[in-house]
Design a protein around this motif. Structure first.
Motif, PDB file in Angstrom:
ATOM      1  N   ILE A  51       0.833  -1.205   0.000  1.00 26.35           N
ATOM      2  CA  ILE A  51       0.000   0.000   0.000  1.00 26.35           C
ATOM      3  C   ILE A  51       0.867   1.253   0.000  1.00 26.35           C
ATOM      4  O   ILE A  51       0.576   2.233  -0.709  1.00 26.35           O
ATOM      5  CB  ILE A  51      -0.958   0.002   1.210  1.00 26.35           C
ATOM      6  N   LYS A  52       1.966   1.222   0.787  1.00 26.89           N
ATOM      7  CA  LYS A  52       2.879   2.370   0.829  1.00 26.89           C
ATOM      8  C   LYS A  52       3.447   2.652  -0.561  1.00 26.89           C
ATOM      9  O   LYS A  52       3.491   3.812  -1.001  1.00 26.89           O
ATOM     10  CB  LYS A  52       4.020   2.103   1.820  1.00 26.89           C
ATOM     11  N   ASN A  53       3.865   1.595  -1.248  1.00 27.33           N
ATOM     12  CA  ASN A  53       4.470   1.795  -2.561  1.00 27.33           C
ATOM     13  C   ASN A  53       3.456   2.241  -3.611  1.00 27.33           C
ATOM     14  O   ASN A  53       3.804   3.015  -4.503  1.00 27.33           O
ATOM     15  CB  ASN A  53       5.189   0.519  -2.998  1.00 27.33           C
ATOM     16  N   ILE A  54       2.231   1.786  -3.488  1.00 27.08           N
ATOM     17  CA  ILE A  54       1.200   2.251  -4.415  1.00 27.08           C
ATOM     18  C   ILE A  54       0.899   3.725  -4.158  1.00 27.08           C
ATOM     19  O   ILE A  54       0.745   4.515  -5.091  1.00 27.08           O
ATOM     20  CB  ILE A  54      -0.077   1.392  -4.296  1.00 27.08           C
ATOM     21  N   LYS A  55       0.832   4.119  -2.889  1.00 28.04           N
ATOM     22  CA  LYS A  55       0.612   5.531  -2.562  1.00 28.04           C
ATOM     23  C   LYS A  55       1.760   6.387  -3.090  1.00 28.04           C
ATOM     24  O   LYS A  55       1.531   7.492  -3.610  1.00 28.04           O
ATOM     25  CB  LYS A  55       0.470   5.708  -1.049  1.00 28.04           C
ATOM     26  N   ASP A  56       2.987   5.880  -2.958  1.00 26.48           N
ATOM     27  CA  ASP A  56       4.139   6.611  -3.493  1.00 26.48           C
ATOM     28  C   ASP A  56       4.020   6.759  -5.010  1.00 26.48           C
ATOM     29  O   ASP A  56       4.318   7.828  -5.572  1.00 26.48           O
ATOM     30  CB  ASP A  56       5.442   5.891  -3.139  1.00 26.48           C
ATOM     31  N   ALA A  57       3.565   5.696  -5.666  1.00 25.30           N
ATOM     32  CA  ALA A  57       3.398   5.736  -7.122  1.00 25.30           C
ATOM     33  C   ALA A  57       2.330   6.745  -7.507  1.00 25.30           C
ATOM     34  O   ALA A  57       2.474   7.486  -8.500  1.00 25.30           O
ATOM     35  CB  ALA A  57       3.027   4.353  -7.643  1.00 25.30           C
ATOM     36  N   MET A  58       1.267   6.805  -6.724  1.00 25.70           N
ATOM     37  CA  MET A  58       0.208   7.787  -6.983  1.00 25.70           C
ATOM     38  C   MET A  58       0.754   9.203  -6.859  1.00 25.70           C
ATOM     39  O   MET A  58       0.473  10.065  -7.711  1.00 25.70           O
ATOM     40  CB  MET A  58      -0.944   7.586  -5.993  1.00 25.70           C
TER      41      MET A  58
END
Length: 334
Positions: free
Chosen positions: A314-321
């Motif tokens: 989830i952290k990495n997806i948020k970073d990607a967003m």
């Protein structure tokens, strides 16, 4: 809102390996009125396999249609009753798939050559349930390519009381073309579908095949009752939000959609689903925007350790967003 009352009928086509329950949850976030379809599920897979795996869905997916593949009237009736009990809004019979595998099992487009058998199947399916039963078919196959032959097929099925037909506006050449070629090589004959609606105004006719934009959808709706969109709805899912104009809906923000998607991703990972089988469905979120490639790279470029657990994923997806949003904003200000 019942599935029968949705006007116009706009749907996402059933696509093997693509319209899974993870994609359907994602697609629903763009538009509450789009009708979603499962992948085609054969009667054998339900009756002799893992019915729960094939039939389970998220409650948020409604309105939802189960597409069945088969040609045994009793088996189809049993599976249609199971679909109603499972909570589906509608059941559709596949008379359009051109693959060798389904032909060998008397499933899909080859059934256009046997309208009486299809009518028997539809009659048994309708008798088993209260929910609507529909047919998705081609405009023709191999030796049956005329409009008159398609009309005979439709009329034969319509005698059962079935009044909803989704028509893929290409013939299927079952001998000599691959399934992929059958989606692209035979020319589109939209005029045949328009003519069918003109000749049978009492039937609900939907069109499918090669439709990629809101403008094209709007143009088709001048002639028929509904539009089914296939691969474009997968590769460019924001098209579903743009189609909200048909109901005067406000288009959602892509980042808001992802904010709603994150709890679902976490839940699915906690159930044991690999992240990649979920994120593959959301790679097209920023299609046609300058940040599209950045987004795809961010989601597909992480190693196994990066996405090993829910928190990191989830952290990495948020970073990607965040990186995608910053990139889009920078491009727009240049």
């Amino acid at each position: 809102m019942s599935i029968q009352s949705l006007q116009p009928r706009i749907s996402v086509a059933p696509m093997m390996d693509w319209t899974t329950k993870d994609y359907r949850f994602f697609a629903r976030l763009f538009n509450p009125n789009i009708i979603l379809y499962t992948e085609m599920v054969t009667t054998g897979a339900i009756l002799f396999g893992d019915a729960k795996r094939h039939l389970d869905f998220n409650k948020e997916e409604h309105p939802l249609v189960l597409q069945l593949g088969g040609s045994n009237p009793q088996d189809l009736a049993t599976c249609t009753k199971m679909a109603q009990d499972w909570g589906y809004d509608e059941v559709n019979l596949n008379v359009g798939c051109p693959s060798d595998r389904v032909q060998n099992n008397k499933i899909g487009a080859c059934l256009m050559a046997e309208p009486n058998l299809v009518a028997e199947c539809i009659a048994e399916m309708q008798n088993a349930v209260d929910i609507p039963v529909t047919v998705k078919h081609r405009i023709g196959i191999d030796h049956m390519q005329s409009y008159e032959e398609m009309l005979h097929f439709v009329d034969t099925i319509a005698k059962t009381g079935c009044n909803n037909f989704i028509v893929h506006a290409r013939i299927a050449l079952l001998q000599g073309l691959s399934p992929k070629e059958n989606r692209e090589v035979p020319p589109l004959r939209y005029e045949d579908v328009y003519r069918l609606k003109q000749d049978r105004p009492n039937l609900l006719i939907e069109i499918n095949g090669g439709i990629k934009t809101f403008a094209e959808t709007e143009a088709h709706l001048k002639h028929i009752d509904g539009v089914m969109i296939g691969r474009e709805a997968y590769h460019n899912p924001y098209l579903l939000a743009e189609l909200g104009q048909l109901w005067n809906l406000e288009a959602p923000n892509r980042f808001d959609i992802m904010d709603q998607m994150l709890p679902y991703i976490a839940k699915r990972m906690e159930e044991g689903a690999p992240l990649s089988i979920i994120t593959r469905h959301i790679l097209g979120l920023f299609q046609n925007l300058p940040g599209a490639r950045k987004w795809r790279q961010a989601l597909s470029g992480g190693n196994a350790k990066t996405f090993a657990d829910v928190e990191n994923a989830i952290k990495n997806i948020k970073d990607a967003m965040q990186r995608t949003e910053e990139y889009i904003q920078n491009q727009q200000t240049q």
